[in-house]
Design an enzyme around this catalytic site. Sequence first.
Site, PDB file in Angstrom:
ATOM      1  N   GLU A 165     119.754   8.503  14.373  1.00 32.64           N
ATOM      2  CA  GLU A 165     120.880   8.448  13.420  1.00 32.64           C
ATOM      3  C   GLU A 165     120.577   8.949  12.007  1.00 32.64           C
ATOM      4  O   GLU A 165     120.800   8.236  11.034  1.00 32.64           O
ATOM      5  CB  GLU A 165     121.416   7.006  13.348  1.00 32.64           C
ATOM      6  CG  GLU A 165     121.832   6.468  14.701  1.00 32.64           C
ATOM      7  CD  GLU A 165     122.313   5.018  14.659  1.00 32.64           C
ATOM      8  OE1 GLU A 165     122.232   4.384  13.599  1.00 32.64           O
ATOM      9  OE2 GLU A 165     122.758   4.530  15.698  1.00 32.64           O
ATOM     10  N   GLU A 270     123.537   5.476  25.430  1.00 31.50           N
ATOM     11  CA  GLU A 270     123.964   4.098  25.130  1.00 31.50           C
ATOM     12  C   GLU A 270     125.425   3.910  25.523  1.00 31.50           C
ATOM     13  O   GLU A 270     126.258   3.498  24.719  1.00 31.50           O
ATOM     14  CB  GLU A 270     123.781   3.800  23.625  1.00 31.50           C
ATOM     15  CG  GLU A 270     122.370   4.078  23.126  1.00 31.50           C
ATOM     16  CD  GLU A 270     122.149   3.694  21.661  1.00 31.50           C
ATOM     17  OE1 GLU A 270     122.967   2.959  21.088  1.00 31.50           O
ATOM     18  OE2 GLU A 270     121.130   4.128  21.097  1.00 31.50           O
TER      19      GLU A 270
HETATM   20  C1  GLA Z   1     122.710   1.940  17.863  1.00 32.08           C
HETATM   21  C2  GLA Z   1     121.237   1.880  18.194  1.00 32.08           C
HETATM   22  C3  GLA Z   1     120.974   0.907  19.289  1.00 32.08           C
HETATM   23  C4  GLA Z   1     121.765  -0.349  19.153  1.00 32.08           C
HETATM   24  C5  GLA Z   1     123.209  -0.023  19.012  1.00 32.08           C
HETATM   25  C6  GLA Z   1     124.045  -1.252  18.922  1.00 32.08           C
HETATM   26  O1  GLA Z   1     123.422   2.659  18.747  1.00 32.08           O
HETATM   27  O2  GLA Z   1     120.690   3.097  18.553  1.00 32.08           O
HETATM   28  O3  GLA Z   1     119.635   0.582  19.294  1.00 32.08           O
HETATM   29  O4  GLA Z   1     121.311  -1.085  18.054  1.00 32.08           O
HETATM   30  O5  GLA Z   1     123.341   0.715  17.825  1.00 32.08           O
HETATM   31  O6  GLA Z   1     123.393  -2.407  19.152  1.00 32.08           O
END
Ligand code: GLA
Length: 379
Positions: A165, A270
């Site tokens: 990020e 994710e």
């Molecule tokens: C981001 C991070 C993850 C997690 C999510 C929400 O996407 O990459 O590790 O913390 O937020 O929990």
Amino acid sequence: MSPEYKMKASLKLIMILAGILICQPVFSQDNGLRLKEIFKDAFYIGTAISYRQASGEEQQAWPLLEKHFNSITSENMMKWGPIHPEPDRYNFVSADQFVELGKKMNAFIIGHTLVWHQQTPKWVYQNEMGESLMKEALLERMEKHIETLVGRYKGQVHGWDVVNEVFEDDGSYRESEWYQITGRDYIFKAFQKVHEMDPEAELYYNDYNLWKPEKREAAIALAQELRKKGLRVDGIGMQGHYMLDSPPVEMIEASIIAISNAGFKVMVTELDVDVLPRPRANEGADLNKNYALDEKFNPYTTGLSESIADKFAKRYTDIFSVFLKHQDKISRITFWGLHDGASWLNNWPVRGRTNYPLLFDRNFKGKEEVIQSISPSKF
Ligand code: GLA
């Protein structure tokens, strides 16, 4: 019918009934499709692993993990805060358990995440006097951290989310402490160091909202720049925290194509589908957001309404139809959590809600209709 025969027959009936009762959990657990089987020709199917799953404390997790998944990602236990809470203290217990679990599953193991602006203690950026570190000192600290982690799990963790990020949604660089102190050098050094410590491991850049063209283009440009510098970057992870109505699958698809055309593996790292109303739409996964619990934001405490359940199934079907269409470009789809009860979306962006974002419910039961509707034979 002789009395002896009658007795034998009723005994047999009792035994069959008892058998059915005893075996019921096994049958219901073992019913249905195995995700890793149905997608075996397409991509790895992964899930994020919680502390309780890594330690084995959540016993119902194991049958699902073993049956359905061939990749795992550490949900929290490898992030800087949990694994390196103080300058001279590492806490490897859960990360070790996570890696052992992956070996037992024979899974493709993903370490998440080495450098991030969240879940990173303040001391990381400061000297003993609490003053901001200079660039060289911060880079050195980061490299030492990477050396320790990647060195410890060399040959065991197969892929690393190296940096997480770094971009804002408009594609500009996030003004994190990393960025303010080192510029972009922390990104370059991080990729370099991980590869130095484990040349076999795959290296990824990971971010949310990569369906947004500006953000996706920024991530691709960064990955290309890294490669031009001779650094290893295997893929770009699109986190995939989606909602029922957004983003449009066409935008997800456009990003899959763009990342792949630029020469990088695409992975959805994710995946979940938030079914609850958001105080404000489209916030991606910025963990800084948290709103007070209000009943109107928590409408399904006892179960989903039929219409939302249908929408949820349809949403997963649409998303997977795109994933399957581009299976040649996608190497892995990882869900962010094993079951609804373990999802971060019960607590974000509003704490204490009841959410239903995954393919397994709170009782560890697969949502069979959804699983069937996303399986390749359907398309
Ligand atoms: C981001 C991070 C993850 C997690 C999510 C929400 O996407 O990459 O590790 O913390 O937020 O929990």
